[in-house]
Design an enzyme around this catalytic site. Structure first.
Site, mmCIF file in Angstrom:
data_model
loop_
_atom_site.group_PDB
_atom_site.id
_atom_site.type_symbol
_atom_site.label_atom_id
_atom_site.label_comp_id
_atom_site.label_asym_id
_atom_site.label_seq_id
_atom_site.Cartn_x
_atom_site.Cartn_y
_atom_site.Cartn_z
ATOM 1 N N ARG A 58 0.885 -1.389 0.136
ATOM 2 C CA ARG A 58 0.222 -0.075 0.044
ATOM 3 C C ARG A 58 0.860 1.245 -0.057
ATOM 4 N NH1 ARG A 58 -2.631 -4.137 2.251
ATOM 5 N NH2 ARG A 58 -0.843 -4.515 2.893
ATOM 6 N N THR A 59 1.671 1.425 0.924
ATOM 7 C CA THR A 59 2.481 2.494 1.205
ATOM 8 C C THR A 59 3.450 2.999 -0.252
ATOM 9 O OG1 THR A 59 2.531 2.009 3.217
ATOM 10 C CG2 THR A 59 3.909 4.105 2.712
ATOM 11 N N HIS A 136 4.490 5.754 11.439
ATOM 12 C CA HIS A 136 4.153 5.779 10.273
ATOM 13 C C HIS A 136 3.118 6.774 10.042
ATOM 14 C CE1 HIS A 136 2.956 4.049 6.432
ATOM 15 N NE2 HIS A 136 2.648 2.618 6.836
HETATM 16 N N1 CP Z 1 -0.178 -0.068 5.851
HETATM 17 C C1 CP Z 1 0.851 -0.221 5.339
HETATM 18 O O1 CP Z 1 2.048 0.160 5.862
HETATM 19 O O2 CP Z 1 0.766 -1.290 4.342
HETATM 20 P P1 CP Z 1 2.102 -1.791 3.644
HETATM 21 O O3 CP Z 1 3.074 -2.156 4.350
HETATM 22 O O4 CP Z 1 1.582 -2.606 2.280
HETATM 23 O O5 CP Z 1 2.920 -0.522 2.945
#
Ligand code: CP
Length: 315
Positions: A58-59, A136
């Site tokens: 996602r990020t 985060h």
């Molecule tokens: N929420 C999140 O950080 O997902 P990813 O690890 O897929 O980026």
């Protein structure tokens, strides 16, 4: 509107006004993401490097999409395909990246403080895309945006965050963000995953009984067990964990009747959350969080470059 920071390293350093500036800017970008042609020239000529030394779906994708929709040149490197595998240090990697004159480096790293370390050593802006179990920030901002979208406010909301609190950077950023925005946070998880002193980070109540933790809350945010960060045994088994801390349809009935279900992803269905709940159309806003992530990251990239772009009216 103003934003005095050169970097986005964490929510801890931000004021309520900083957070609102990002959310309001993201609100304006949301519309672009539903256009036929999802592109504006805002960051034309700017270069953004996404340096991900830990796995991400996602990020990484949403920072890349955010940069591209703003017409920036975006380039990705990952730990496994960079010269880090040949022994190059983080500082040397960053110095070499900087020699190519990026405007922003977005970094995810397994070590807490890695983005802060870089921010002291390079000239460009740094965005923390997740550092160890520390922060985060863009995740917390997209979580705020999603809550604001569905509840029309953040102030006064009761938010339960359930799961592996010890290893979660999402929880730390959310505690800072929710507290600054006037919400109340309830944390719940096994004793081995509730770090002592966590309640001092904000408007936080720590509870070990999940039924108590979700009673009448407006939002239930579930967290995954971060087994990759665990050294030793934190829980007897995934089955027992689900029995005590998994979000089931039955358990969700204890929350407010219109309570929202959130999860930063990736989800482990059947462990911290049942599929019935994760896919509940009227309550689960998990994919909505991902959607907001693109607009929030567009806002972060835009805001960090506004001074250099001499945007009129920008303090
Ligand atoms: N929420 C999140 O950080 O997902 P990813 O690890 O897929 O980026």
């Amino acid at each position: 509107m103003s934003f005095k920071h050169k970097h986005i390293l964490g929510i801890e350093q931000m004021s309520k006004e900083d957070i609102e500036t990002i959310l309001d800017t993201a609100d304006a970008f949301k519309e672009i993401n539903s256009r036929d042609i999802k592109k504006v020239p805002t960051l034309r000529g700017k270069t953004i490097i996404n340096a991900f030394f830990e796995a991400s779906t996602r990020t990484r994708l949403s920072f890349e999409i955010a940069g591209k929709r703003l017409s920036a040149d975006t380039v990705n490197i990952s730990g496994s395909t960079s010269s880090v595998v040949k022994g190059e240090t983080l500082e040397d990697t960053a110095r070499n990246i900087e020699a190519m004159a990026p405007d922003i480096i977005v970094i995810r790293h397994g070590h807490s403080g890695a983005p802060h370390y870089l921010a002291e050593r390079v000239d460009c802006s740094i965005v923390n895309a997740g550092d160890g179990a520390h922060e985060h920030p863009s995740q917390a901002l997209l979580d705020m945006m999603t809550m604001r979208e569905h509840k029309s406010r953040i102030e006064g909301l009761e938010v339960a965050i359930i799961g592996d609190i010890t290893h979660s950077r999402v929880v730390r950023s959310n505690i800072y963000c929710l507290s600054k925005m006037g919400a109340n946070v309830r944390l719940c998880g096994p004793g081995t995953m509730l770090p002592p002193g966590i309640e001092q980070l904000g408007n936080v109540k720590v509870l070990s009984d999940m039924r108590e933790a979700i009673k009448n809350v407006d939002v239930v945010m579930m967290l995954r067990l971060q087994t990759e960060r665990m050294q030793g045994q934190f829980i007897p088994s995934a089955r027992e964990y689900h029995h005590l801390y998994g979000l089931t349809e039955e358990r969700l009935k204890r929350a407010a009747p219109d309570a929202l279900v959130m999860h930063p992803g990736p989800m482990n269905r059947g462990v911290e959350i049942d599929s019935d709940v994760a896919d509940m159309l009227d309550r689960s806003i998990i994919t909505g969080q991902v959607e907001m992530g693109v607009a929030v990251r567009m806002a972060c990239l835009d805001i960090l470059t506004r001074s250099a772009r001499r945007v009129e009216g920008w303090a």
